[in-house]
Design an enzyme around this catalytic site. Structure first.
Site: not given
Length: 333
Positions: A159, A184, A256, A259, A282, A291
């Site tokens: 990120r 995150k 992004h 990414r 994640h 994806y």
């Protein structure tokens, strides 16, 4: 009536950073949301911002504010929902600290988020990516820095906040073979680096100015690179890379997107969405399933696993439809 200012200050300056341990990016986003809301409410109610009362921020005013974001500021439904999340977070905080505001808090909590479309994510093909990585001028200090940023952002699927927040102590020395990423939700992960990525990173570190700032990537003033600074440098190099690869000019390439590109290429190589989730940091594979919708190899595997139904050739023999019967009679004449 309950003054808004002291509760809003305590929420932003004490509760979020101390009790919730919210990141500075979250606090900044929430603060910006209430900057917009307070300005809107003060203008609507014709009072000074410091004179606003919590009870005045009822559901009707909040809904008008959200509509204003979309119509006047041209925000997307996704941004609208993000602003609503910030507002609901504040009113959840008030439920336990301002009981007199419980009724208005319940009204605001009942405001639904707007349903949004789930478009396919943008990503770069390998030819487009290579053109972008080759765009910075490796003969200049800033070019070496930009080259290292682009390589690291793609190779590790970072990120933009993870990239700009990377510190010198987060790099595995002396071989530069790993980086320690704080992601995150305060999730940490250690990622290995390709030798090619190590080489471009070493090239930047060899010419990096010797300053007190500990972040890896610096701007021209010798301070930490910002999110907007990286986005601006990316736009410059996209323009350069569009000359040999014109398809880049038709794409909106944000930080992004690098990414997303890492995720798509990793999924193509491994065929395992769990590995993609692990690499990107994640919390749930659910976040990574977007994806799967753009990876044709996954869909081909689904086709190969099944057999196509047979199609029987049609025939009009024995048809009783009056139009078909008339046509058959005419054909026999």
């Amino acid at each position: 009536m309950t003054d808004l200012a002291p509760h809003l200050s305590a929420w932003l300056l004490e509760y979020l950073p101390r009790d919730r341990r919210a990141s500075r990016h979250t606090i900044g986003s929430y603060a910006h949301c209430f900057q917009l809301l307070v300005g809107f409410a003060a203008q609507r109610l014709k009072v000074r911002p410091s004179g606003l009362q919590i009870e005045q921020l009822d559901a009707e005013l909040i809904l008008d504010f959200l509509d204003d974001l979309e119509t006047v500021r041209a925000n997307t439904p996704r941004t609208r929902n993000a602003r609503l999340t910030a507002i609901k977070s504040f009113f959840r905080y008030l439920e336990y600290r301002a009981p007199t505001c419980l009724d208005v808090a319940m009204q605001v909590q009942a405001i639904p988020s707007k349903r949004i479309e789930q478009p396919l994510v943008d990503y770069l093909t390998r030819i487009e990516l290579q053109a972008l990585l080759d765009a910075p001028d490796r003969r200049s200090v800033l070019g070496l820095r930009d080259r290292a940023m682009l390589h690291l952002a793609y190779a590790c699927g970072l990120r933009v906040s993870e990239l700009t927040g990377l510190r010198l102590e987060d790099i595995g020395h002396p071989d530069l073979d790993t980086i320690h990423v704080f992601g995150k939700g305060r999730r940490e992960r250690v990622l290995p680096l390709w030798k090619e990525t190590q080489a471009v990173l070493r090239g930047w570190l060899n010419v990096r100015p010797d300053v007190e700032e500990r972040t890896v990537f610096l701007n021209a003033r010798g301070t930490a690179m910002t999110r907007h600074g990286f986005a601006n440098r990316l736009a410059v190099h996209i323009k350069t890379a569009s000359q040999p690869v014109p398809s880049l000019a038709n794409k909106r390439v944000t930080p992004h997107v690098l990414r997303h590109t890492c995720a798509v290429h990793t999924l193509e190589a491994t065929g395992d969405v769990r590995r993609v989730a692990l690499w990107l940091g994640h919390a749930s594979v659910t976040s990574t399933e977007i994806y799967l919708r753009i990876d044709p190899t996954e869909k081909l595997d689904i086709l190969d696993a099944r057999s196509a139904p047979t199609i029987k050739k049609g025939s009009f023999t024995g048809a009783t439809d009056r139009v078909l019967a008339t046509l058959a009679a005419a054909n026999a004449v």
